[in-house]
Design a protein around this motif. Structure first.
Motif, PDB file in Angstrom:
ATOM      1  N   ALA A   1      10.348 -38.029  20.851  1.00  0.00           N
ATOM      2  CA  ALA A   1       9.026 -37.500  21.210  1.00  0.00           C
ATOM      3  C   ALA A   1       8.000 -38.624  21.302  1.00  0.00           C
ATOM      4  O   ALA A   1       7.148 -38.636  22.196  1.00  0.00           O
ATOM      5  N   PHE A   2       8.080 -39.584  20.378  1.00  0.00           N
ATOM      6  CA  PHE A   2       7.173 -40.723  20.425  1.00  0.00           C
ATOM      7  C   PHE A   2       7.381 -41.536  21.698  1.00  0.00           C
ATOM      8  O   PHE A   2       6.431 -41.884  22.392  1.00  0.00           O
TER       9      PHE A   2
ATOM     10  N   THR B   1      16.295 -40.518  16.281  1.00  0.00           N
ATOM     11  CA  THR B   1      15.885 -39.170  15.864  1.00  0.00           C
ATOM     12  C   THR B   1      15.093 -38.455  16.965  1.00  0.00           C
ATOM     13  O   THR B   1      14.518 -39.106  17.845  1.00  0.00           O
ATOM     14  N   PRO B   2      15.037 -37.121  16.899  1.00  0.00           N
ATOM     15  CA  PRO B   2      14.203 -36.378  17.845  1.00  0.00           C
ATOM     16  C   PRO B   2      12.729 -36.785  17.753  1.00  0.00           C
ATOM     17  O   PRO B   2      12.027 -36.812  18.768  1.00  0.00           O
ATOM     18  N   GLU B   3      12.261 -37.124  16.554  1.00  0.00           N
ATOM     19  CA  GLU B   3      10.866 -37.544  16.387  1.00  0.00           C
ATOM     20  C   GLU B   3      10.590 -38.833  17.154  1.00  0.00           C
ATOM     21  O   GLU B   3       9.542 -38.980  17.787  1.00  0.00           O
ATOM     22  N   ALA B   4      11.530 -39.767  17.112  1.00  0.00           N
ATOM     23  CA  ALA B   4      11.381 -41.006  17.878  1.00  0.00           C
ATOM     24  C   ALA B   4      11.431 -40.711  19.374  1.00  0.00           C
ATOM     25  O   ALA B   4      10.683 -41.300  20.155  1.00  0.00           O
TER      26      ALA B   4
ATOM     27  N   ARG C   1       3.732 -41.420  13.766  1.00  0.00           N
ATOM     28  CA  ARG C   1       3.697 -41.123  12.324  1.00  0.00           C
ATOM     29  C   ARG C   1       4.839 -40.200  11.900  1.00  0.00           C
ATOM     30  O   ARG C   1       5.232 -40.191  10.741  1.00  0.00           O
ATOM     31  N   ARG C   2       5.375 -39.422  12.829  1.00  0.00           N
ATOM     32  CA  ARG C   2       6.444 -38.465  12.501  1.00  0.00           C
ATOM     33  C   ARG C   2       7.836 -39.103  12.494  1.00  0.00           C
ATOM     34  O   ARG C   2       8.795 -38.483  12.046  1.00  0.00           O
ATOM     35  N   ILE C   3       7.957 -40.321  12.995  1.00  0.00           N
ATOM     36  CA  ILE C   3       9.269 -40.981  12.981  1.00  0.00           C
ATOM     37  C   ILE C   3       9.647 -41.223  11.520  1.00  0.00           C
ATOM     38  O   ILE C   3       8.868 -41.775  10.752  1.00  0.00           O
ATOM     39  N   PRO C   4      10.818 -40.807  11.103  1.00  0.00           N
ATOM     40  CA  PRO C   4      11.163 -40.887   9.676  1.00  0.00           C
ATOM     41  C   PRO C   4      11.607 -42.267   9.205  1.00  0.00           C
ATOM     42  O   PRO C   4      11.995 -43.119  10.002  1.00  0.00           O
TER      43      PRO C   4
ATOM     44  N   GLU D   1       0.093 -39.802  16.510  1.00  0.00           N
ATOM     45  CA  GLU D   1       0.667 -38.729  15.680  1.00  0.00           C
ATOM     46  C   GLU D   1       2.175 -38.652  15.846  1.00  0.00           C
ATOM     47  O   GLU D   1       2.893 -38.410  14.877  1.00  0.00           O
ATOM     48  N   ALA D   2       2.667 -38.851  17.061  1.00  0.00           N
ATOM     49  CA  ALA D   2       4.114 -38.844  17.280  1.00  0.00           C
ATOM     50  C   ALA D   2       4.772 -40.003  16.531  1.00  0.00           C
ATOM     51  O   ALA D   2       5.842 -39.841  15.927  1.00  0.00           O
TER      52      ALA D   2
END
Length: 97
Positions: A72-73, A67-70, A23-26, A20-21
């Motif tokens: 978190a991943f 990115t912050p999403e990356a 999948r959030r990477i833009p 899920e983390a």
């Protein structure tokens, strides 16, 4: 990622946390997740699971990993992948059409 120390513990958290983390990477164009088939002789495989995120170009991939999403991943990946991780950035040269 290489083979986890405890595959059961890894699998119990993989989809809800690491996948899920990821999948959030833009910015990716295509996302693929796979599990490596076992070897016939039961020896460890060189990898356990793979995540492939396809970007339009190198600059887009570099921007995505900042990115912050990356972040978190990568945190989830480091925490869950107890057997080790390999991160590769590559350019696709041949595709089947």
């Amino acid at each position: 990622m290489t083979n986890p120390v405890d595959a059961g513990a890894f699998e119990s958290a993989y989809e809800s946390e690491q996948l899920e983390a990821a999948r959030r990477i833009p910015g990716y164009l295509r996302f693929e997740a796979s599990k490596v088939w076992p070897k016939e002789d039961a020896t460890p495989t060189p990898a356990y699971r793979m995540l492939d995120l396809y970007y339009p170009d190198y600059d887009a991939a570099v921007a995505a990993v900042t990115t912050p999403e990356a972040g978190a991943f990568f945190e989830a990946m480091a925490r869950l992948s107890t057997g080790g991780v390999r991160v590769l950035v590559s350019d696709i040269e041949v595709t089947k059409g």
